[in-house]
Design a protein around this motif. Structure first.
Motif, mmCIF file in Angstrom:
data_model
loop_
_atom_site.group_PDB
_atom_site.id
_atom_site.type_symbol
_atom_site.label_atom_id
_atom_site.label_comp_id
_atom_site.label_asym_id
_atom_site.label_seq_id
_atom_site.Cartn_x
_atom_site.Cartn_y
_atom_site.Cartn_z
ATOM 1 N N GLU A 104 16.341 13.054 49.931
ATOM 2 C CA GLU A 104 15.201 12.385 50.566
ATOM 3 C C GLU A 104 15.678 11.326 51.563
ATOM 4 O OE1 GLU A 104 11.564 13.691 48.582
ATOM 5 O OE2 GLU A 104 11.605 11.552 48.974
ATOM 6 N N GLU A 166 8.258 9.459 53.648
ATOM 7 C CA GLU A 166 9.490 8.686 53.483
ATOM 8 C C GLU A 166 9.782 7.751 54.661
ATOM 9 O OE1 GLU A 166 9.186 11.947 53.131
ATOM 10 O OE2 GLU A 166 9.748 12.439 51.065
ATOM 11 N N HIS A 255 8.272 4.842 47.391
ATOM 12 C CA HIS A 255 8.110 6.301 47.429
ATOM 13 C C HIS A 255 8.894 6.954 46.277
ATOM 14 C CE1 HIS A 255 7.615 10.181 49.653
ATOM 15 N NE2 HIS A 255 8.766 10.463 49.080
ATOM 16 N N HIS A 259 7.739 9.328 43.052
ATOM 17 C CA HIS A 259 8.330 10.605 42.620
ATOM 18 C C HIS A 259 8.726 10.561 41.143
ATOM 19 C CE1 HIS A 259 8.337 12.881 46.256
ATOM 20 N NE2 HIS A 259 9.232 12.166 46.905
HETATM 21 ZN ZN ZN Z 1 9.667 12.269 48.932
#
Ligand code: ZN
Length: 292
Positions: A104, A166, A255, A259
């Protein structure tokens, strides 16, 4: 590194003397961005920046939609080849969240950061739907031309249980109140509203998009190339002095919390309970296949 002659999801063209055009060329997938497309865009950006004959870069897309966002189909390997990476983080084979965190950070945060910092002016030409990760591909550009039927949405919070994409430029692009409504509701923003918010420079009929973007690129390219680089660096520095990068790092950390919460509650990095039944089944099937 992806060679410029080996691109399959992106096209690299010389649109006119001094003007490169990078085209997202995966219209059958509504230009969804996966790992391969990311490294192909990067290869094309590198080619345009290293060619002293190129002054301005246009970022465009084939098909009805500029980009539907990140490719969530799990149809390709998540890892790019090590030699292509921006980051030296490593940790691909690590336990727990680290491999996902690494990806990511690399593919969705640091790549966008690199493209945003490309020294030459970049003009995005966008049409149709621009959703979530698709926004970040547009936001890295310096100027944006949109078709009148373009519309914008980040549904990561409303549909996927993560607090925005992101590369978190929402408050910079839309202003604080619009950004909050945009993310709280996951609603669509029209091209005209995007123009009013300052997120796009111009709105044109779809048939005129390519010509308008090219004419704007040629107008920009009349200014001395080195001076253009200095102007861009100065304005980007002003934005950075206002805390852009630090704010994005904080949002990226949030973020990741999103997750991880989904992993603990749903067993997926996104809140699959909010997805349509058929999409959820497909993801669960792909995950079982990947685990086997
Ligand atoms: Zn992500």
């Amino acid at each position: 590194m992806v060679a410029i002659g080996e691109l399959t999801q992106v096209r690299y063209e010389q649109a006119a003397p001094g003007i490169a055009r990078i085209v997202l060329a995966r219209p059958e997938k509504r230009n969804a961005q996966g790992t391969r497309m990311t490294y192909e865009i990067d290869a094309a950006m590198r080619a345009a920046c290293e060619d002293d004959g190129i002054v301005v870069i246009i970022l465009a897309a084939d098909g009805d939609d500029f980009s539907a966002g990140h490719d969530l189909s799990l149809s390709e390997s998540p890892a790019g080849a090590a030699g292509e990476r921006v980051s030296l983080w490593g940790g691909d084979g690590g336990p727990g969240w680290e491999p996902m965190y690494r990806r990511e950070r690399e593919v969705y945060l640091e790549m966008c950061e690199r493209w945003r910092n490309a020294p030459k002016p970049v003009i995005a030409a966008v049409q149709g739907n621009v959703i979530s990760g698709g926004l970040t591909l547009m936001w890295v550009a310096d100027l944006v031309v949109a078709t009148a039927d373009a519309r914008f949405r980040d549904n990561t919070a409303s549909d996927l249980g993560v607090p925005g994409v992101e590369f978190f430029a929402h408050p910079l692009e839309l202003g604080v109140r619009r950004a909050k409504q945009f993310l709280f509701t996951g609603g669509w923003l029209s091209a005209q509203d995007a123009l009013a918010a300052g997120m796009v420079n111009a709105v044109v009929p779809r048939a005129e998009l390519a010509a308008h973007a090219l004419a704007l690129a040629q107008e920009v390219a009349r200014t001395d190339p080195f001076t253009l680089k200095l102007v861009k660096a100065s304005i980007n520095a002003a934005q950075d002095a206002m805390g852009r990068r630090e704010a994005m790092q904080a949002a990226f950390a949030n973020h990741q919390v999103g997750h991880l919460q989904n992993m603990l509650v749903h067993g997926f990095p996104i809140d699959v309970s909010r997805l349509p039944e058929n999409v959820r089944r497909r993801l669960e099937h792909a995950r079982r296949a990947a685990d086997a």
